[in-house]
Enzyme design. Structure first.
Site, short mmCIF file in Angstrom:
data_model
loop_
_atom_site.label_atom_id
_atom_site.label_comp_id
_atom_site.label_asym_id
_atom_site.label_seq_id
_atom_site.Cartn_x
_atom_site.Cartn_y
_atom_site.Cartn_z
N GLY A 51 -3.11 -1.35 1.16
CA GLY A 51 -3.84 -2.50 1.68
C GLY A 51 -2.94 -3.71 1.80
CB SER A 52 -3.79 -7.28 2.01
OG SER A 52 -4.54 -7.43 0.82
CB THR A 53 1.39 -8.24 0.77
OG1 THR A 53 1.88 -7.34 1.78
CG2 THR A 53 2.52 -8.57 -0.18
CD GLU A 54 -4.97 -12.47 -0.60
OE1 GLU A 54 -5.00 -12.22 0.63
OE2 GLU A 54 -5.90 -13.04 -1.19
CD GLU A 62 1.40 2.12 3.19
OE1 GLU A 62 1.77 0.99 3.61
OE2 GLU A 62 0.59 2.83 3.77
CE LYS A 69 -12.54 -0.51 -3.45
NZ LYS A 69 -13.26 -0.56 -2.15
CD GLU A 124 -0.01 -5.70 7.73
OE1 GLU A 124 -0.69 -5.96 6.73
OE2 GLU A 124 0.57 -4.63 7.89
N GLY A 181 -2.19 -6.30 -3.34
CA GLY A 181 -1.17 -5.55 -4.08
C GLY A 181 -0.69 -6.33 -5.30
P1 NAI Z 1 -7.58 -5.52 1.32
O1 NAI Z 1 -6.22 -5.34 0.78
O2 NAI Z 1 -8.45 -6.57 0.74
O3 NAI Z 1 -8.40 -4.12 1.24
C1 NAI Z 1 -7.85 -2.85 1.03
C2 NAI Z 1 -8.57 -2.14 -0.09
O4 NAI Z 1 -8.41 -2.89 -1.31
C3 NAI Z 1 -10.09 -2.02 0.09
O5 NAI Z 1 -10.53 -0.79 -0.45
C4 NAI Z 1 -10.61 -3.17 -0.74
O6 NAI Z 1 -11.93 -2.96 -1.21
C5 NAI Z 1 -9.65 -3.17 -1.90
N1 NAI Z 1 -9.55 -4.45 -2.62
C6 NAI Z 1 -9.71 -5.71 -2.13
N2 NAI Z 1 -9.55 -6.63 -3.10
C7 NAI Z 1 -9.28 -5.95 -4.24
C8 NAI Z 1 -9.01 -6.33 -5.58
N3 NAI Z 1 -9.00 -7.61 -5.96
N4 NAI Z 1 -8.76 -5.35 -6.50
C9 NAI Z 1 -8.75 -4.06 -6.14
N5 NAI Z 1 -9.01 -3.64 -4.89
C10 NAI Z 1 -9.27 -4.57 -3.94
O7 NAI Z 1 -7.44 -5.72 2.89
P2 NAI Z 1 -8.49 -6.47 3.86
O8 NAI Z 1 -8.92 -7.76 3.24
O9 NAI Z 1 -9.54 -5.52 4.25
O10 NAI Z 1 -7.56 -6.74 5.12
C11 NAI Z 1 -6.73 -7.90 5.14
C12 NAI Z 1 -5.36 -7.57 5.67
O11 NAI Z 1 -4.73 -6.63 4.82
C13 NAI Z 1 -5.33 -6.91 7.04
O12 NAI Z 1 -5.43 -7.84 8.07
C14 NAI Z 1 -3.98 -6.25 7.00
O13 NAI Z 1 -2.99 -7.19 7.31
C15 NAI Z 1 -3.82 -5.84 5.54
N6 NAI Z 1 -4.13 -4.41 5.36
C16 NAI Z 1 -3.08 -3.54 5.32
C17 NAI Z 1 -3.31 -2.19 5.23
C18 NAI Z 1 -2.18 -1.22 5.21
O14 NAI Z 1 -2.34 -0.09 5.65
N7 NAI Z 1 -1.04 -1.55 4.66
C19 NAI Z 1 -4.66 -1.64 5.20
C20 NAI Z 1 -5.71 -2.65 5.18
C21 NAI Z 1 -5.42 -3.98 5.27
MG MG Z 2 -9.30 -8.38 1.28
#
Ligand code: NAI
Ligand code: MG
Length: 498
Positions: free
Chosen positions: A249-252, A271, A196, A402, A254
């Site tokens: 993605g985000s810690t939240e 990660e 995804k 972050e 995660g």
């Molecule tokens: P996010 O963590 O929501 O998105 C990352 C991935 O997770 C996307 O594919 C999204 O569709 C998916 N996702 C979102 N909610 C989910 C859920 N409940 N269950 C399963 N999958 C889910 O990150 P977002 O909202 O786009 O960005 C917010 C912050 O997260 C950024 O400002 C950054 O601080 C952090 N982030 C960190 C990353 C990293 O490389 N460690 C990458 C992206 C975001």
């Molecule tokens: Mg998000």
């Protein structure tokens, strides 16, 4: 501003075409019939419409992945044949570098030179590195002495077998590269995949699915289901027939994935975010430290999980370093990724623009001093200025959370123990940088930093053979390297009484 009219006819055709879900080797619309818009972050124009997967589509994709996992075509495929397919995929990625670069730049915003010159070769390298592992998934023979049966003899060994169906949830900051980290080891070990991509950047994942079908991976080995996190992502994390979920993605989110995994106790790899310390000593090669520290936080507009967002500079180098960094920040050309001279592209989305500029504003309100940048650039496209803040305190919100934008907070240090305490004073533990010419200092300091990667006199360097993953709340497990391969395997002990 260069936009759609400046890309190849092929790319325009790809964007204008029907971009559906890849499930079991077929391109299919979403069960709901819904589609979502893909936006070019440089122009804010809608550039494509993609089928919007949700729980029903994820379920079909998991079923297809399960069938493929159990099919002789994949389960009995010799490692050398898996290796050949993975290698062929790497060749195709390189052959299609120009198409991939245009898609990635339009989708994510990154400078096209980065997409072409870094993302494609680095992704191809991950596939080639992992192809080598497909023929080297060895167990061990284990001598057994069992005290209650002193005369009995046993022959014991371990098998290392693929975990099964893996759900892979990928972010938008380096779409193809992060996808490669997850897809390549899954293929090398014989797992099957439901991928995804992030809703902001689904395009190169779909194209990867096409290339995989074309080189001859059996149907269902990879299934690509673009969609939103709360629906498609959550359904994958929760699915009872997914054996492992891997997330960047985000810690939240995660934490939500960990909770969702509890139903069938699927294995979880995470990660997550970071707030990485980058440390410059006064004996460092300062021009290199300045260039490297700027790159550490401005590269990819700071949308980099390892961004060196907390910069610690030893007293004697502080003034020169801050001046040099400010000069770099002011000189960086921020502009559309398709313009060949852009060094920093836009942020990925309106949401991220709001987040990042929010942190910039809050920092100065909390008393930090602005040395460079500080806000949005222009009115169209999600561009922000490379931003440097000094007079920062460790409890300021922007120094703890972050930001995922080109924003660095700089502080000075004198004492080493105090530096270590401050560098480690964060919930995260992804990476750290050290700039010095003193080898003994490096070896004393590196073990004391609570992080998964320490870079010395370089920063942000990812290599296929080097395990990557965070300590503390930056994640669980490692990707890349031998440990990354092992994370897709489970060990079976076989014990034979002789
Ligand atoms: P996010 O963590 O929501 O998105 C990352 C991935 O997770 C996307 O594919 C999204 O569709 C998916 N996702 C979102 N909610 C989910 C859920 N409940 N269950 C399963 N999958 C889910 O990150 P977002 O909202 O786009 O960005 C917010 C912050 O997260 C950024 O400002 C950054 O601080 C952090 N982030 C960190 C990353 C990293 O490389 N460690 C990458 C992206 C975001
Ligand atoms: Mg998000």
């Amino acid at each position: 501003m260069p936009g759609l009219e400046s890309v190849s006819e092929w790319t325009r055709g790809y964007l204008g075409g029907t971009r559906d879900l890849l499930i079991g080797g077929e391109w299919v619309p979403a069960q709901s019939g819904r589609r979502f818009e893909v936006i070019d972050p440089a122009s804010e124009d809608v550039i494509a419409n993609v089928a919007e997967g949700a729980a029903a589509d994820v379920d079909l994709a998991v079923k297809a992945a399960r069938r493929a996992f159990e099919s002789p075509a994949w389960a009995r495929m010799p490692g050398a044949e898996r290796a050949r397919l993975i290698w062929a995929l790497a060749d195709r990625l390189e052959a299609e570098a120009e198409k991939i670069a245009e898609l990635e730049t339009l989708d994510n915003g990154m400078p096209i030179g980065v997409a072409r010159g870094a993302v494609v070769p680095l992704s191809a390298d991950v596939f080639r590195y992992m192809a080598g592992w497909a023929t080297k998934l060895e167990g061990r023979t284990i001598p057994l002495d069992v005290p209650p049966q002193p005369d009995a003899e046993f022959f014991a060994y371990t098998l290392r077998q693929p975990i099964g169906v893996v759900g892979q949830i990928v972010p938008w900051n380096f779409p193809l590269f992060m996808t490669s980290w997850k897809v390549a080891p899954a293929l090398a070990t014989g797992c099957t995949i439901v991928l995804k991509p992030a809703e902001q950047t689904p395009l190169t994942a779909l194209f990867l699915g096409e290339l995989m079908t074309e080189v001859g991976f059996p149907d269902g080995v990879i299934n690509v289901v673009p969609g939103f996190g709360e629906t498609a992502g959550a359904a994958l994390a929760d699915h009872p027939d997914v054996d492992k979920v891997t997330f960047t993605g985000s810690t939240e989110v995660g934490r939500q994935i960990v909770r969702a995994s509890a139903g069938n106790l699927k294995k979880v790899a995470l990660e997550l975010g970071g707030k990485s310390p980058n440390i410059v000593f006064d004996d460092a090669d300062l021009p290199a430290a300045i260039a490297g520290s700027a790159d550490a936080v401005f590269f990819n507009a700071g949308q980099n999980c390892v961004a060196g967002a907390r910069l610690f500079v030893q007293e004697g180098a502080y003034d020169e370093l801050v001046a040099g960094l400010a000069e770099r920040a002011a000189a960086l050309r921020v502009g559309p990724g398709l313009a060949p001279d852009s060094e920093v592209g836009p942020l990925v989305s309106a949401e991220q623009l709001e987040r990042v500029t929010g942190y910039m504003g809050a920092a100065t309100e909390e008393g930090a001093k602005l040395v460079a940048g500080g806000g949005r650039l222009g009115e169209r496209g999600f561009f922000v200025e490379p931003t440097i803040l000094t007079d920062v305190a460790p409890d300021m919100r922007f120094m703890r959370e972050e930001i995922f934008g080109p924003v660095v907070g700089v502080t000075r240090f004198t004492d080493l123990d105090d530096l270590v305490a401050r560098a480690n004073d964060t919930a995260f533990g992804l990476a750290a940088g050290i700039w010095t010419r003193d080898v003994s200092r490096v070896h004393k300091l590196a073990p004391r930093l609570d992080v998964g990667t320490v870079w010395v006199n370089t920063y942000s360097l990812n290599a296929s053979a080097l395990p990557f993953g965070g300590f503390k709340q930056s994640g669980w497990g490692k990707e890349l390297g031998e440990e990354g391969v092992s994370s897709y395997l489970q060990t079976k002990s076989v014990c034979i009484g002789l």
